[in-house]
Design a protein around this motif. Structure first.
Motif, mmCIF file in Angstrom:
data_model
loop_
_atom_site.group_PDB
_atom_site.id
_atom_site.type_symbol
_atom_site.label_atom_id
_atom_site.label_comp_id
_atom_site.label_asym_id
_atom_site.label_seq_id
_atom_site.Cartn_x
_atom_site.Cartn_y
_atom_site.Cartn_z
ATOM 1 N N PHE A 86 58.270 16.837 30.330
ATOM 2 C CA PHE A 86 57.222 15.619 29.824
ATOM 3 C C PHE A 86 57.647 14.680 31.595
ATOM 4 O O PHE A 86 58.676 14.683 32.164
ATOM 5 N N VAL A 87 57.005 13.712 31.287
ATOM 6 C CA VAL A 87 56.983 12.417 32.523
ATOM 7 C C VAL A 87 56.895 11.365 31.648
ATOM 8 O O VAL A 87 56.705 10.819 30.921
ATOM 9 N N THR A 88 57.949 10.475 32.387
ATOM 10 C CA THR A 88 58.352 9.149 31.634
ATOM 11 C C THR A 88 57.360 8.331 31.973
ATOM 12 O O THR A 88 56.369 8.482 33.452
ATOM 13 N N SER A 89 57.057 7.299 31.647
ATOM 14 C CA SER A 89 56.469 6.284 32.267
ATOM 15 C C SER A 89 56.583 4.617 32.355
ATOM 16 O O SER A 89 57.791 4.414 31.716
ATOM 17 N N ASN A 90 55.638 3.871 33.017
ATOM 18 C CA ASN A 90 56.565 3.099 33.407
ATOM 19 C C ASN A 90 57.618 2.444 33.794
ATOM 20 O O ASN A 90 58.514 1.916 33.680
ATOM 21 N N THR A 91 57.863 3.856 34.438
ATOM 22 C CA THR A 91 59.743 3.164 35.129
ATOM 23 C C THR A 91 59.060 4.596 36.532
ATOM 24 O O THR A 91 58.230 3.909 37.467
ATOM 25 N N ASP A 92 60.102 5.457 36.457
ATOM 26 C CA ASP A 92 59.640 6.102 38.121
ATOM 27 C C ASP A 92 59.137 7.273 37.809
ATOM 28 O O ASP A 92 59.125 8.366 38.851
ATOM 29 N N ASN A 93 58.441 7.360 36.834
ATOM 30 C CA ASN A 93 57.200 8.691 36.380
ATOM 31 C C ASN A 93 58.019 10.064 36.840
ATOM 32 O O ASN A 93 57.909 10.807 37.818
ATOM 33 N N ARG A 94 59.211 9.938 36.080
ATOM 34 C CA ARG A 94 60.410 10.794 36.799
ATOM 35 C C ARG A 94 59.600 11.911 35.578
ATOM 36 O O ARG A 94 59.548 11.888 33.991
ATOM 37 N N GLY A 111 54.273 9.340 22.469
ATOM 38 C CA GLY A 111 53.543 8.859 24.144
ATOM 39 C C GLY A 111 53.513 9.511 24.805
ATOM 40 O O GLY A 111 52.952 8.830 25.571
ATOM 41 N N LEU A 112 54.815 9.950 25.756
ATOM 42 C CA LEU A 112 54.486 10.950 27.095
ATOM 43 C C LEU A 112 53.805 11.577 27.277
ATOM 44 O O LEU A 112 53.786 13.113 26.435
ATOM 45 N N ILE A 113 53.128 12.483 28.416
ATOM 46 C CA ILE A 113 52.598 12.900 28.605
ATOM 47 C C ILE A 113 53.295 13.795 29.204
ATOM 48 O O ILE A 113 54.605 14.375 29.847
#
Length: 180
Positions: A86-94, A111-113
C-alpha cells in the motif's frame, strides 16, 4: 448578572463532538445478525459489520491498485506467493510492500491505495477480511480512465505527465464496472 462558563466545559464539548463524528463513520448494525435466505444454495450472516472474501489469483494475476474508503483490509495467503503493498497518502507517498508466502498476513489501512500480485507460475489464493459490511472498492484505473463521461484528456496528460495519445489509448480500453 453574567455567568462564566466553567473551564472544563469547552474540552468536554469538543470531545463529545469528536466522538459523534467518529461514530458516524460506519454506524453499528441495527440488529445483531440477519441470516440471508434468498437462495436455497447459499446462506450467510449479514449486519455483522465485517466482510469476507476469497481471492483467487491466476498465475501472475493482479488485484489492481484500489482502495476501500470504509474499511481496513486484512489478507491471509492460503496458497502461493503474493506481492502486496500500500501507499501512504498526504505525506511522502511511501510504499510499504512485502512478498507474502502461505500463512502470511498483511494489513491494508482504510482508504489507502493497495494491490496484490501473484508472484508465481501457479495459482494463488488469499482470504480477505474487511472491517465494514460495506467497505466499497474504488479501482484506481477504472475511476480515472473509465469515467463516464470521460475526463478531459488535457487534465490527465498534465496530471500523469504523458502524451495525449497515451491517455486516449487508456480511455479506449475496456473498463469494468467500478461500483461494486
Amino acid at each position: 448578572m453574567t455567568r462564566s462558563v466553567p473551564k472544563y466545559l469547552v474540552p468536554v464539548a469538543l470531545l463529545a463532538l469528536a466522538c459523534t463524528l467518529v461514530s458516524t463513520y460506519d454506524p453499528s448494525p441495527l440488529q445483531d445478525f440477519c441470516v440471508a435466505i434468498n437462495s436455497s444454495t447459499s446462506t450467510g450472516l449479514n449486519t455483522l459489520g465485517i466482510s469476507l472474501a476469497r481471492i483467487d489469483f491466476a498465475s501472475y494475476g493482479l488485484n489492481p491498485p484500489h482502495t476501500h474508503p470504509r474499511g481496513i483490509e486484512i489478507i491471509v495467503v492460503a496458497e502461493g506467493t503474493l506481492y502486496g503493498g500500500f501507499v501512504t497518502s498526504n505525506t511522502d507517498n511511501r510504499l510499504f510492500a512485502k512478498v507474502l508466502n502461505k500463512g502470511d498476513v498483511f494489513v491494508f489501512p482504510v482508504g489507502l491505495i493497495h494491490f496484490q500480485l501473484n508472484m508465481g507460475k501457479t495459482n494463488a489464493v488469499a482470504f480477505a477480511s474487511l472491517s465494514s459490511q460495506s467497505p466499497r472498492v474504488i479501482t484506481i484505473a477504472n475511476a480515472v480512465f473509465g469515467s463516464n463521461p470521460l475526463i478531459n484528456p488535457d487534465v490527465l496528460t498534465k496530471a500523469f505527465q504523458v502524451d495525449e495519445n497515451v491517455v486516449n489509448y487508456l480511455q479506449k480500453q475496456f473498463w469494468s464496472d467500478n461500483n461494486n
